[in-house]
Scaffold this motif. Structure first.
Motif: not given
Length: 451
Positions: A320-340
């Motif tokens: 399940k974690l592997e299947a959700l890996k893309v969305v987890e990575k994308t949202i964290n990148l989005f949050i990190e980028t916007v906050n930067d």
């Protein structure tokens, strides 16, 4: 039959002849330039940068009654064509470089396969009966373009985002009702109506930040639903696995290695889970009790039994974690980028509560309170993330508007990072030295070939 590639589709060339009656351009300036991900266009004021972007969007749009094809008729040029890397060409041409009627066509590898002559009236409005020969040929071209599975988003200089495929359902329904009423006895494209319809179409298809955020949330939810199904086993299957494994217990030997393997798997989960849990993508899972039971196990039979029961469960969670890996990575990148990018404020996300913005002191903020530059950034990033698997073209007129120098330097790199694994191509018109100097290999100047 469409001769299109199954892999990445991109624009390889844009050509316009006698724009405004005299400018002829070919983009990019050199065949050696790779513009498959990015094309930056620059030129003097009044040389047609914005008009080129408009024509690009109008030509690819498949929206019904949008007024875009009449807008093409209002523009002076002899020929305008978009060439794709698979040999397909979509274009509009006339015998002279004036306004009015034109041939709307599609070619494959240099051979014209579909065309229709769109007749404009004295006000340069396109008019035809839907069941006429013109109407039927026009629909064939529109359906062909739809079959290419392409989408275009256009951030114009008024900072509204229009797209070729979607619009607000409520507004679209209201517009369709108005169209049906107007064309009760005859379907046409009268200039006065089309001008009003065009403005209404712009309004309905302008993707507000609130709608974009909701669409991003829907994208996350859909990924979570599909991802959650992966690795899940119903109680009957898990019970069957346990029974099957238990039956073979007496036939297997065990060592403390099995115990250590289980503990190592739990260690791995402890490192992975917090990010998924914080985003609300998966329920919190406490490994402490399981870890305690494993450590307390002393007898071979106990270790074997724990391995038999726990292994199928851990396999399901890891899948399940592997299947959700893309969305987890994308949202964290989005949050990190916007906050930067943001100053004195930050964005956060949880699947249950959605996206939230607050000041550094914890005071909640409404998205509508953001500056125009901040809204523009979010719109671009969200539309990049939520673009579907189809080939997508982001057309942006002067991306530097509302952005400070620091943001200008970072914008394209950010967009390319988010689109790295997607079939997305950015086509930008700009005056920004910050953008042009950083991406010289992707830059083309509007050079009149008639000079």
């Amino acid at each position: 039959m469409n001769k299109q590639k199954e892999t990445s589709l991109s624009v390889s060339k844009v050509y316009i002849e006698e724009l405004f009656g005299y400018y002829t351009y070919t983009l990019p300036n050199s065949d050696e330039q790779d513009i498959s991900k990015l094309l930056l266009v620059y030129g003097d004021n009044g040389t047609g940068k914005t008009t080129l972007l408009n024509l690009f969007f109008y030509l690819l749009s498949t929206k019904d009654k949008s007024g875009y094809k009449s807008s093409i008729a209002e523009t002076k040029f002899k020929k305008f064509s978009i060439h794709f890397n698979n040999g397909i060409e979509i274009g509009a041409s006339r015998e002279n470089g004036q306004k009015g009627s034109y041939e709307y066509y599609i070619s494959e590898n240099g051979e014209k396969i579909k065309s229709v002559f769109l007749v404009a009236d004295q006000d340069n409005a396109i008019m035809f009966e839907p069941q006429s020969e013109t109407g039927i040929k026009f629909d064939e071209i529109i359906n062909y373009i739809k079959g290419l599975n392409i989408a275009a988003f256009y951030l114009s200089d008024d900072r509204r985002i229009r797209d070729t495929i979607t619009s607000d359902k409520h507004s679209r329904s209201q517009t369709r009702d108005a169209i049906n009423l107007y064309f009760k006895t005859k379907i046409a494209s009268h200039k006065d109506f089309e001008r009003g319809s065009n403005k209404e179409s712009d309004d309905e298809s302008s993707i507000s930040l609130e709608h974009a955020i909701e669409r991003l949330l829907d994208w996350v939810r859909s990924k979570v639903i599909s991802g959650s199904k992966v690795g899940e086993k119903n109680s009957q299957v898990i019970f069957s696995d346990i029974i099957e494994n238990y039956i073979t217990l007496s036939d297997t030997e065990t060592t403390t290695t099995e115990k250590n393997i289980l503990l190592a798997e739990l260690d791995k989960l402890d490192k992975l889970l917090p990010s998924y849990v914080d985003l609300g993508l998966i329920d919190e899972f406490d490994t402490k009790k399981i870890r305690r039971s494993i450590k307390q196990a002393r007898k071979t039979e106990q270790i074997k039994f724990l391995n038999t029961v726990i292994s199928p469960f851990l396999e399901g969670i890891n899948a399940k974690l592997e299947a959700l890996k893309v969305v987890e990575k994308t949202i964290n990148l989005f949050i990190e980028t916007v906050n930067d990018y943001f100053t004195n404020k930050s964005i956060s996300f949880n699947l249950n509560s959605g996206f939230d913005i607050e000041q550094k002191n914890g005071t909640p903020l409404e998205f509508s309170w953001l500056s125009s530059g901040e809204k523009q950034l979010l719109l671009l990033l969200i539309n990049t993330i939520t673009s579907t698997e189809v080939a997508t073209f982001f057309i942006i007129d002067e991306p530097e508007i509302s952005l400070n120098i620091k943001w200008q330097r970072k914008l394209i790199k950010t967009l390319l990072t988010f689109s790295a694994d997607k079939n997305i191509q950015f086509i930008l018109a700009t005056h920004s030295f910050e953008l042009l100097s950083a991406y010289k290999n992707n830059t083309s100047k509007l050079i009149d070939q008639n000079v």
